[in-house]
Design a protein around this motif. Structure first.
Motif, PDB file in Angstrom:
ATOM      1  N   LYS A  79      14.736  47.447  70.768  1.00  0.00           N
ATOM      2  CA  LYS A  79      15.219  47.243  72.125  1.00  0.00           C
ATOM      3  C   LYS A  79      15.692  45.791  72.269  1.00  0.00           C
ATOM      4  CE  LYS A  79      14.917  50.236  74.586  1.00  0.00           C
ATOM      5  NZ  LYS A  79      15.893  51.362  74.690  1.00  0.00           N
ATOM      6  N   TYR A  80      16.518  45.528  73.297  1.00  0.00           N
ATOM      7  CA  TYR A  80      17.064  44.182  73.483  1.00  0.00           C
ATOM      8  C   TYR A  80      15.944  43.135  73.578  1.00  0.00           C
ATOM      9  CZ  TYR A  80      21.635  46.281  74.683  1.00  0.00           C
ATOM     10  OH  TYR A  80      22.823  46.976  74.670  1.00  0.00           O
ATOM     11  N   LEU A 105      30.253  52.257  56.085  1.00  0.00           N
ATOM     12  CA  LEU A 105      29.377  51.563  57.033  1.00  0.00           C
ATOM     13  C   LEU A 105      28.625  50.426  56.337  1.00  0.00           C
ATOM     14  CD1 LEU A 105      28.003  54.712  58.893  1.00  0.00           C
ATOM     15  CD2 LEU A 105      29.372  52.915  59.933  1.00  0.00           C
ATOM     16  N   ARG A 160      27.966  58.648  68.844  1.00  0.00           N
ATOM     17  CA  ARG A 160      27.994  59.136  67.444  1.00  0.00           C
ATOM     18  C   ARG A 160      28.061  57.991  66.447  1.00  0.00           C
ATOM     19  NH1 ARG A 160      31.974  63.349  65.453  1.00  0.00           N
ATOM     20  NH2 ARG A 160      30.736  62.990  63.577  1.00  0.00           N
ATOM     21  N   LEU A 161      28.794  56.928  66.784  1.00  0.00           N
ATOM     22  CA  LEU A 161      28.862  55.778  65.875  1.00  0.00           C
ATOM     23  C   LEU A 161      27.477  55.134  65.737  1.00  0.00           C
ATOM     24  CD1 LEU A 161      30.452  53.866  64.090  1.00  0.00           C
ATOM     25  CD2 LEU A 161      31.145  52.585  66.116  1.00  0.00           C
ATOM     26  N   LYS A 162      26.789  55.027  66.862  1.00  0.00           N
ATOM     27  CA  LYS A 162      25.433  54.459  66.831  1.00  0.00           C
ATOM     28  C   LYS A 162      24.495  55.347  66.002  1.00  0.00           C
ATOM     29  CE  LYS A 162      21.834  52.759  69.977  1.00  0.00           C
ATOM     30  NZ  LYS A 162      21.671  51.365  69.594  1.00  0.00           N
ATOM     31  N   PHE A 190      37.977  53.430  69.410  1.00  0.00           N
ATOM     32  CA  PHE A 190      38.307  54.514  70.348  1.00  0.00           C
ATOM     33  C   PHE A 190      39.666  54.261  70.991  1.00  0.00           C
ATOM     34  CE2 PHE A 190      38.365  56.502  74.501  1.00  0.00           C
ATOM     35  CZ  PHE A 190      37.898  57.775  74.245  1.00  0.00           C
ATOM     36  N   ASP A 196      21.148  48.718  66.060  1.00  0.00           N
ATOM     37  CA  ASP A 196      21.730  50.032  65.768  1.00  0.00           C
ATOM     38  C   ASP A 196      21.128  50.727  64.549  1.00  0.00           C
ATOM     39  OD1 ASP A 196      23.354  49.807  67.953  1.00  0.00           O
ATOM     40  OD2 ASP A 196      25.047  48.985  66.845  1.00  0.00           O
ATOM     41  N   VAL A 197      20.775  49.957  63.538  1.00  0.00           N
ATOM     42  CA  VAL A 197      20.193  50.591  62.349  1.00  0.00           C
ATOM     43  C   VAL A 197      18.696  50.812  62.558  1.00  0.00           C
ATOM     44  CG1 VAL A 197      19.837  50.434  59.856  1.00  0.00           C
ATOM     45  CG2 VAL A 197      21.947  49.523  60.860  1.00  0.00           C
ATOM     46  N   LEU A 217      25.050  54.768  62.343  1.00  0.00           N
ATOM     47  CA  LEU A 217      24.417  53.523  61.887  1.00  0.00           C
ATOM     48  C   LEU A 217      22.902  53.707  61.748  1.00  0.00           C
ATOM     49  CD1 LEU A 217      26.504  51.013  64.006  1.00  0.00           C
ATOM     50  CD2 LEU A 217      26.322  50.971  61.511  1.00  0.00           C
ATOM     51  N   LEU A 247      35.286  59.467  62.843  1.00  0.00           N
ATOM     52  CA  LEU A 247      33.863  59.372  62.504  1.00  0.00           C
ATOM     53  C   LEU A 247      33.488  60.344  61.391  1.00  0.00           C
ATOM     54  CD1 LEU A 247      32.278  59.026  66.067  1.00  0.00           C
ATOM     55  CD2 LEU A 247      32.371  57.280  64.297  1.00  0.00           C
ATOM     56  N   SER A 263      34.532  61.117  76.625  1.00  0.00           N
ATOM     57  CA  SER A 263      34.965  61.060  75.219  1.00  0.00           C
ATOM     58  C   SER A 263      34.539  59.738  74.599  1.00  0.00           C
ATOM     59  CB  SER A 263      36.492  61.176  75.114  1.00  0.00           C
ATOM     60  OG  SER A 263      36.915  62.414  75.595  1.00  0.00           O
ATOM     61  N   ARG A 264      34.711  58.674  75.373  1.00  0.00           N
ATOM     62  CA  ARG A 264      34.316  57.341  74.883  1.00  0.00           C
ATOM     63  C   ARG A 264      32.806  57.288  74.646  1.00  0.00           C
ATOM     64  NH1 ARG A 264      36.952  52.147  75.361  1.00  0.00           N
ATOM     65  NH2 ARG A 264      35.562  50.652  74.400  1.00  0.00           N
ATOM     66  N   ASP A 311      22.677  52.421  74.768  1.00  0.00           N
ATOM     67  CA  ASP A 311      21.486  51.766  74.209  1.00  0.00           C
ATOM     68  C   ASP A 311      20.230  52.026  75.037  1.00  0.00           C
ATOM     69  OD1 ASP A 311      22.936  50.665  72.166  1.00  0.00           O
ATOM     70  OD2 ASP A 311      23.219  48.720  73.120  1.00  0.00           O
ATOM     71  N   GLY A 312      20.402  52.637  76.206  1.00  0.00           N
ATOM     72  CA  GLY A 312      19.256  52.842  77.090  1.00  0.00           C
ATOM     73  C   GLY A 312      18.752  51.534  77.676  1.00  0.00           C
ATOM     74  N   GLU A 313      19.661  50.580  77.875  1.00  0.00           N
ATOM     75  CA  GLU A 313      19.272  49.249  78.342  1.00  0.00           C
ATOM     76  C   GLU A 313      19.881  48.901  79.696  1.00  0.00           C
ATOM     77  OE1 GLU A 313      17.272  47.054  76.890  1.00  0.00           O
ATOM     78  OE2 GLU A 313      17.068  47.727  74.824  1.00  0.00           O
ATOM     79  N   GLU A 337      39.367  60.586  67.457  1.00  0.00           N
ATOM     80  CA  GLU A 337      38.254  59.639  67.296  1.00  0.00           C
ATOM     81  C   GLU A 337      37.052  60.300  66.626  1.00  0.00           C
ATOM     82  OE1 GLU A 337      39.595  60.443  70.199  1.00  0.00           O
ATOM     83  OE2 GLU A 337      38.078  61.078  71.641  1.00  0.00           O
ATOM     84  N   GLN A 338      36.867  61.597  66.914  1.00  0.00           N
ATOM     85  CA  GLN A 338      35.770  62.289  66.234  1.00  0.00           C
ATOM     86  C   GLN A 338      36.128  62.521  64.764  1.00  0.00           C
ATOM     87  OE1 GLN A 338      32.959  62.473  67.696  1.00  0.00           O
ATOM     88  NE2 GLN A 338      33.714  61.961  69.729  1.00  0.00           N
ATOM     89  N   GLU A 387      30.867  59.787  73.937  1.00  0.00           N
ATOM     90  CA  GLU A 387      30.545  60.592  72.756  1.00  0.00           C
ATOM     91  C   GLU A 387      30.837  59.803  71.479  1.00  0.00           C
ATOM     92  OE1 GLU A 387      32.506  64.379  72.700  1.00  0.00           O
ATOM     93  OE2 GLU A 387      31.574  64.940  70.789  1.00  0.00           O
ATOM     94  N   PHE A 388      31.958  59.085  71.481  1.00  0.00           N
ATOM     95  CA  PHE A 388      32.325  58.303  70.297  1.00  0.00           C
ATOM     96  C   PHE A 388      31.294  57.200  70.031  1.00  0.00           C
ATOM     97  CE2 PHE A 388      34.307  54.580  68.373  1.00  0.00           C
ATOM     98  CZ  PHE A 388      34.831  55.139  67.216  1.00  0.00           C
ATOM     99  N   GLU A 389      30.969  56.425  71.059  1.00  0.00           N
ATOM    100  CA  GLU A 389      30.030  55.302  70.878  1.00  0.00           C
ATOM    101  C   GLU A 389      28.647  55.824  70.488  1.00  0.00           C
ATOM    102  OE1 GLU A 389      31.169  52.363  70.756  1.00  0.00           O
ATOM    103  OE2 GLU A 389      33.074  52.524  71.824  1.00  0.00           O
ATOM    104  N   VAL A 400      28.174  50.799  76.778  1.00  0.00           N
ATOM    105  CA  VAL A 400      27.412  50.550  75.559  1.00  0.00           C
ATOM    106  C   VAL A 400      25.927  50.336  75.884  1.00  0.00           C
ATOM    107  CG1 VAL A 400      27.094  48.976  73.636  1.00  0.00           C
ATOM    108  CG2 VAL A 400      29.381  49.692  74.266  1.00  0.00           C
ATOM    109  N   GLU A 401      25.669  49.612  76.962  1.00  0.00           N
ATOM    110  CA  GLU A 401      24.268  49.417  77.352  1.00  0.00           C
ATOM    111  C   GLU A 401      23.663  50.728  77.854  1.00  0.00           C
ATOM    112  OE1 GLU A 401      23.611  45.947  79.755  1.00  0.00           O
ATOM    113  OE2 GLU A 401      24.701  44.681  78.352  1.00  0.00           O
TER     114      GLU A 401
END
Lengths: 79, 199
Positions: free
Chosen positions: B150-151, B126, A51-53, B99, B145-146, A56, B118, A44-45, A21-23, B114-115, A47-49, A17-18
């Protein structure tokens, strides 16, 4: 999940996840990238995370009502 | 050197979209969101001497917005309550991943559940899932996310250490995915395994 390579799925998933996020610290970024090159499951995981981001982030950018914009402008003018 | 009025107006208008977006998700109400933005802008102008570097304007402004929200809401409560935005206790539930619920590693040639999940997700789903989150989770997901902060910016905006942002974000995303999953089940979404079982 595949276990025949590098730092393994468990290590990579903890950081995925990070990574999205590029973190992720640079020192760990390459390790995740290397793992993703060889693991279809984690890809696959990823790609899912990702696309969900993205979904949002599409909630952003709603039009600001003109009444709000006008009120803020007027407010600042009076400061 | 404190910021000039012209520069202040320029910076505020540049981020008015994200500012209003966060305000709307915090208040869940258009009129209250406008009031919150107006009050935050007023407080920001009064506190302009505390802006050390204009580069940090966005995080500084978001911090004032969230603090304004906390203090304004406290005024409207009949009795003081804990500050949910600052609350740190866990939900007592393990991490939740959509997932892991839907992925079928041995069914890759049939497509990707999973796709598909989405693809079926609506904007309203959402919106509803975000609105259902506890405030301290909602604000961190919205900022990360929206609005794409950055952190480090989120840490500055919420006045918490960056490690807190990481852990809170992880719990918030887990809670969001749990809610989205329940929304999907309510809409009749079936995993491949369930579909095979129930025909």
């Amino acid at each position: 999940m595949s276990e025949t390579h590098d730092l393994g799925c468990e290590w990579a998933l903890k950081r995925l996840v990070e990574f999205v996020d590029g973190e992720l610290p640079e020192s760990e970024h390459d390790g995740v990238e290397q793992h993703l090159r060889t693991c279809r499951e984690c890809c696959s995981r990823l790609e899912f995370e990702t696309r969900l981001k993205q979904r949002l982030s599409m909630l952003s950018g709603d039009e600001v009502p003109s009444t709000t914009r006008d009120r803020v402008r007027e407010l600042i003018r009076r400061f | 050197m404190t910021i000039s009025k012209d520069a202040f107006e320029t910076y505020v208008l540049e981020i008015l979209g994200p500012l209003h977006g966060v305000a709307r998700r915090l208040t869940k109400n258009e009129a209250d969101a406008e009031d919150l933005v107006a009050e935050a802008v007023t407080r920001a102008w009064r506190a302009r001497a505390s802006l050390a570097d204009p580069v940090a304007f966005r995080a500084w402004m978001f911090r004032i917005l969230t603090n304004t929200f906390i203090s304004e809401r406290r005024k409207t409560l009949a009795r003081p309550r804990e500050e949910q935005l600052l609350e740190e206790s866990g939900e007592g539930e393990g991490a939740f991943s959509i997932f892991e619920r839907v992925h079928q590693p041995f069914l890759l040639w049939f497509g990707s559940p999973e796709q598909e999940f989405l693809d079926k997700l609506l904007r309203e789903d959402l919106d509803r899932a975000l609105a259902a989150l506890a405030e301290h989770y909602r604000v961190v997901v919205v900022l990360a996310d929206v609005e794409g902060l950055k952190y480090g910016e989120i840490a500055a905006a919420l006045g918490v250490p960056i490690g807190t942002v990481r852990s809170r974000l992880a719990r918030a995303r887990s809670a969001l995915q749990r809610t989205l999953w329940n929304v999907a089940l309510d809409h009749g979404f079936q995993t491949a395994r369930a579909a095979a079982t129930h025909g």
